[in-house]
Scaffold this motif. Sequence first.
Motif, PDB file in Angstrom:
ATOM      1  N   VAL A 124      48.748  71.209  -3.202  1.00 42.22           N
ATOM      2  CA  VAL A 124      49.826  70.673  -2.372  1.00 42.22           C
ATOM      3  C   VAL A 124      51.173  70.888  -3.035  1.00 42.22           C
ATOM      4  O   VAL A 124      52.197  70.903  -2.376  1.00 42.22           O
ATOM      5  CB  VAL A 124      49.599  69.187  -2.098  1.00 42.22           C
ATOM      6  N   PHE A 184      52.941  45.988  13.778  1.00 41.74           N
ATOM      7  CA  PHE A 184      54.249  45.957  13.130  1.00 41.74           C
ATOM      8  C   PHE A 184      54.116  46.252  11.642  1.00 41.74           C
ATOM      9  O   PHE A 184      54.967  46.902  11.036  1.00 41.74           O
ATOM     10  CB  PHE A 184      54.923  44.604  13.346  1.00 41.74           C
ATOM     11  N   MET A 214      69.757  57.987  17.143  1.00 43.68           N
ATOM     12  CA  MET A 214      69.034  59.211  17.468  1.00 43.68           C
ATOM     13  C   MET A 214      69.811  60.042  18.488  1.00 43.68           C
ATOM     14  O   MET A 214      69.766  61.268  18.467  1.00 43.68           O
ATOM     15  CB  MET A 214      67.660  58.845  18.037  1.00 43.68           C
ATOM     16  N   ARG A 270      70.953  64.674   5.559  1.00 46.25           N
ATOM     17  CA  ARG A 270      70.174  64.351   6.760  1.00 46.25           C
ATOM     18  C   ARG A 270      70.265  62.864   7.088  1.00 46.25           C
ATOM     19  O   ARG A 270      69.266  62.203   7.316  1.00 46.25           O
ATOM     20  CB  ARG A 270      68.711  64.737   6.530  1.00 46.25           C
ATOM     21  N   TYR A 321      56.699  57.064   4.029  1.00 40.80           N
ATOM     22  CA  TYR A 321      56.249  58.384   3.592  1.00 40.80           C
ATOM     23  C   TYR A 321      57.389  59.390   3.697  1.00 40.80           C
ATOM     24  O   TYR A 321      57.693  60.116   2.752  1.00 40.80           O
ATOM     25  CB  TYR A 321      55.063  58.831   4.455  1.00 40.80           C
ATOM     26  N   LEU A 322      58.025  59.398   4.859  1.00 41.65           N
ATOM     27  CA  LEU A 322      59.116  60.339   5.043  1.00 41.65           C
ATOM     28  C   LEU A 322      60.333  59.926   4.220  1.00 41.65           C
ATOM     29  O   LEU A 322      60.997  60.760   3.611  1.00 41.65           O
ATOM     30  CB  LEU A 322      59.477  60.429   6.527  1.00 41.65           C
ATOM     31  N   THR A 377      51.525  56.247   0.390  1.00 40.84           N
ATOM     32  CA  THR A 377      51.066  56.142   1.771  1.00 40.84           C
ATOM     33  C   THR A 377      49.551  56.014   1.840  1.00 40.84           C
ATOM     34  O   THR A 377      49.022  55.167   2.567  1.00 40.84           O
ATOM     35  CB  THR A 377      51.511  57.382   2.554  1.00 40.84           C
ATOM     36  N   LEU A 378      48.857  56.846   1.086  1.00 42.31           N
ATOM     37  CA  LEU A 378      47.395  56.813   1.186  1.00 42.31           C
ATOM     38  C   LEU A 378      46.837  55.491   0.669  1.00 42.31           C
ATOM     39  O   LEU A 378      45.943  54.900   1.281  1.00 42.31           O
ATOM     40  CB  LEU A 378      46.787  57.988   0.427  1.00 42.31           C
ATOM     41  N   LEU A 405      54.648  52.948   7.405  1.00 42.47           N
ATOM     42  CA  LEU A 405      54.564  54.406   7.519  1.00 42.47           C
ATOM     43  C   LEU A 405      55.855  55.189   7.318  1.00 42.47           C
ATOM     44  O   LEU A 405      55.821  56.247   6.706  1.00 42.47           O
ATOM     45  CB  LEU A 405      53.945  54.758   8.863  1.00 42.47           C
ATOM     46  N   GLY A 451      59.531  60.795   0.674  1.00 43.29           N
ATOM     47  CA  GLY A 451      59.278  62.223   0.509  1.00 43.29           C
ATOM     48  C   GLY A 451      60.529  63.072   0.677  1.00 43.29           C
ATOM     49  O   GLY A 451      60.713  64.055  -0.026  1.00 43.29           O
ATOM     50  N   ILE A 452      61.372  62.705   1.636  1.00 45.97           N
ATOM     51  CA  ILE A 452      62.541  63.547   1.905  1.00 45.97           C
ATOM     52  C   ILE A 452      63.724  63.184   1.018  1.00 45.97           C
ATOM     53  O   ILE A 452      64.330  64.029   0.388  1.00 45.97           O
ATOM     54  CB  ILE A 452      62.960  63.432   3.391  1.00 45.97           C
ATOM     55  N   GLN A 506      55.869  65.958  -3.503  1.00 49.62           N
ATOM     56  CA  GLN A 506      55.791  64.711  -2.732  1.00 49.62           C
ATOM     57  C   GLN A 506      54.662  63.811  -3.224  1.00 49.62           C
ATOM     58  O   GLN A 506      54.113  63.019  -2.483  1.00 49.62           O
ATOM     59  CB  GLN A 506      55.607  65.035  -1.247  1.00 49.62           C
ATOM     60  N   GLU A 537      52.002  48.243  10.234  1.00 44.74           N
ATOM     61  CA  GLU A 537      51.898  49.691  10.064  1.00 44.74           C
ATOM     62  C   GLU A 537      53.251  50.368  10.243  1.00 44.74           C
ATOM     63  O   GLU A 537      53.588  51.313   9.539  1.00 44.74           O
ATOM     64  CB  GLU A 537      50.911  50.265  11.083  1.00 44.74           C
ATOM     65  N   ILE A 538      54.007  49.866  11.236  1.00 47.81           N
ATOM     66  CA  ILE A 538      55.321  50.467  11.472  1.00 47.81           C
ATOM     67  C   ILE A 538      56.228  50.286  10.270  1.00 47.81           C
ATOM     68  O   ILE A 538      57.076  51.120   9.967  1.00 47.81           O
ATOM     69  CB  ILE A 538      55.960  49.822  12.703  1.00 47.81           C
ATOM     70  N   MET A 565      53.011  60.546  -1.162  1.00 48.62           N
ATOM     71  CA  MET A 565      51.662  60.644  -0.622  1.00 48.62           C
ATOM     72  C   MET A 565      50.754  59.582  -1.230  1.00 48.62           C
ATOM     73  O   MET A 565      49.949  58.963  -0.533  1.00 48.62           O
ATOM     74  CB  MET A 565      51.123  62.052  -0.904  1.00 48.62           C
TER      75      MET A 565
END
Lengths: 491, 512
Positions: B174, B138, B21, B108, B147-148, B185-186, B144, B151-152, B178, B140-141, B182
């Motif tokens: 929407v 952990f 980062m 990216r 999603y990105l 993730t949902l 999650l 999606g990306i 994506q 959840e980490i 989505m």
Amino acid sequence: MSELRVLWMPLAVAGLAVLVLLVDVLAPPDRTARTGRALGWLVAAGLAGALGASFSVDGSGRAALGTYDGGAWTTFVQRLVVGAALLGALGALDDVAARTPKRQGEYWLLLLASLLGMVIVPGARDLVLLVVAFELMGIPLYVLAAYAKNDRTVDGAQSRAGEAAFKLYVVGAASTAVTLFGLALLTGMAGTSSLDGLAEAPATPLGTLGMLLVLGGIGYKIGMVPFHMWVPDTYEGAATPFVAFLSVAPKVAGLSVLALLFVSGLGVHRGAWLPPLGLAALLSMGVGNLLALPQTDLRRLLGYSGIAQMGYVLLAVAAGDAMGVGMTLFFLAAYVVTNLGAFLVVHAASGGGRGHGLDAMHGLFRRAPFLALALLAFLLSLAGIPFAVGFWAKLYVLLAAWRAGLAGLVVAGIVLAVLGLFYYLRVLQAAYMIDEEGERATPRASPALGLAIALCLAAVVGLGLWPAPLVDAASRASVDLVHPSAPVARR
Amino acid sequence: MNEHLLSVIVGAPAAAALVVMLLPSSARLGIRLASLLGAAVSLAGSVAALVGYDKARGGLQRAEDYPLVPALGVHLRFALDGWGGPLLLLTGIIIVAGVLASWTLGKRDKEFFVLLLVLVSGVFGVFVSQDLLVFFLFYEIAVLPMYLLIGIWGASHEVRAAGPFAFVWKRFKVGDKQYAAMKLTLMLLVGSAAILVAIFALYLQSGAHSFDLGDLAAARYPRALQIAAFPLLWLGFGTLAGVFPFHTWSPDGHASAPTAVSMLHAGVLMKLGAFGVMRVGMVLLPEGTRFWVPVVGAVAAINVLYGAFCAMSQTDLKYIVAYSSVSHMGVVMLGAATLTAAGWNGAVFQMVAHGIMTGLFFALVGLVYERAHTRAIARMGGFGTVMPGVAAFFTLACLSSLGLPGTAGFVSEFLVFLGAWQGGHLFWAIPGILGAFVTAIYVLKATRAIFWGPGPSEAFHDLADARRTEWGALLILGTGLVVLGFWPRLLLDPIDPGSVHHLARILAEVAR
């Protein structure tokens, strides 16, 4: 002298307001936006000083004929509202200086007057002082909401700040009347206006009606369903940096009133106020989360999300014990930094005439990586995702409610939270996944705004990684108000 | 260092993410090297943890304890049980291979590696957490960032919306780019919500003011609560494990994810789900388990067979592999439902075997797609002549997938079916074995159609074979499959005491 020590925080805020007024009057009138910022920085510095001093000044004890208590509970809530005002001042500083370089003293004076009400509210131990302080908090906000009334929207139409302020005012005035009537009935029930007396009074039918009226009146102020209609409209119309403050600080004060009145004062009558409060919590979570789904204006979206957040924190109040009150405080602390930060990011990202729609966020990750990162943290925190402080806040609130026998509401809250995730993810989708190659200018957060966002971000991430100190502080503050062994009337 | 080994394993990727980062996005090589270093440290740590695990002693080892929220009894408690070592090893292998496979990413990349590393930190954390709430954190980490990531960087727009999700999609305007991200993730978060409800119920019922898995297991829960809470944990974690009918996120998600993300998701993340069902659901709720286990086993058998048939009818290469994962995860759940030592050993071994195999599959599919720009099998053919290395490894993965002796897939399927037989669950074993047979049909058909048939056609004459770092990824994964096939004791020795330890609790409770 000891009275002054107990009352030091209200006095400090009032003193700062007077100082700002004097500086504004005495300073030369030919101010530009550049030099005019100095006044905003003065306010921010004063608030930072007060916040810092609250860790070393011991204000415990009673003052003003026993109507004001300066203990741990009061100090905790005061830190929250002063902190919110500090962040809000930093965020609004450039906006105010640019909008009205010659008259910005008004903005700060009104803000500090409202803050003065907020710092008295948690300490009030008498219904009369409570109402006066609560009104002192509310009235300046009506004026501030109209601050941007000469703005033009992106498509050139007249700004809706006037409408925003009018709605806030009408609703607020009605809620004041309702609250007053309710408090009058409660006073009649107890035979005294002191909160301590309230706890010992036997319940009467009129007293129960009074509780309902007060709940409705305060519910207006915190945007609780079914008294939430003004929230999205006002948030959309008023100046965004002000909305950032409006969306957090009055809610902290409002919830502290609920905790004071219902848990501390009327705790023994939990059977009477629990059903309406629980229903309002359920409705707030449901309506807030569901109506946020189709929103495309970020301020409205955050408005409905805020309504949902109020639903969750009401669950903790509904728990009606020391843990519930402690977790209310913890939730509010998390909510202040998260929601304020989210609004400030929306404000910063909408610069350069981009408007506040979802599409204003397109490509944010490339145009402003820092804002995008902050937005990510705030939205995840609002959604209650682990290792952001919002997760712990939701967790504790739900745990406290379940422990107090509200398992059904907790399950509903969890299900609705998952539904709600959809709209937070949509914002992230706009910011991170949709990119139109460099057609719009890169928004640039000014130093003050950037500082405010950075502080919020640090709090959200830092407290998310290590929430223990804040949880402990909130628990200690709640013990000051509600003794953990106090008898709690179960349903 | 040694007494903090588990923290190092969990923390290394997170630390690497922080370093990445801070690097400028122009430092392409630096970003990749930092990521690789973080992943490699974790892999080395995992090997050390596996080797250093005292099999004779069994139980929890290398315990670490840091108070997180002492007021509520939340502690960052790490410890290694018999299952932990092999699963850590799997995660380490997949992340190293995943970083190598993403070396040529051109979009990216800084954010990509940060998210990838954060995600894998979460996975490591789940496998060593001994505190239920931290376990959930952990978990959840790990879920999650998907999603990105999808999606990306994914090809989410290539997946068309269908069913109830499509309706919601249209309603909220929407746009369908994506959709898969989505949906995934949902669905997974609805599962998380169910898990959280169960965690609350257990924590408050146990009265221990502690989320420690040992304390929670020692508490006695009323039968009604066990029966109510078990399905929450089974379906909550099971959504991630692809349990029928909550597997529908998996084909869309895997098909649209970028290569390294598919590898991680199918290779490791789905295992978190199965691991959660066994480690939390079954171990904490013995009576609930006994009540529900016939359903769990039957659904798992459906998974195996249904996933295999779905895979057979696909024409998109990535969908075939994705549905095969659904089918193979059914084998894991089947093994878990037998409640026998052999079945549980097989289930955990299958997690590792399938993880490595599917990681290899997705790495290869990514290679083929990157070169040929198509995933439609009908357009391929004869690729073996232009990319022999890829063809060889693909065939190896196929052989493991169909359970050929000498590959890792055989060991696990054998153990699971043995366990089902021992437990007297013929009705599960037969569909399971049938599923393995159907698997053989579709994987062999696909291999032949892609690599060995006539061709390649004009357009594909100049496809290149694997290159530098890509070889690294393929070699690591391929070697893993063969080594585990010939020397399963390497993992079974530590897995067995873990299974026996956890099962003993359940069987004792059931016998009571």
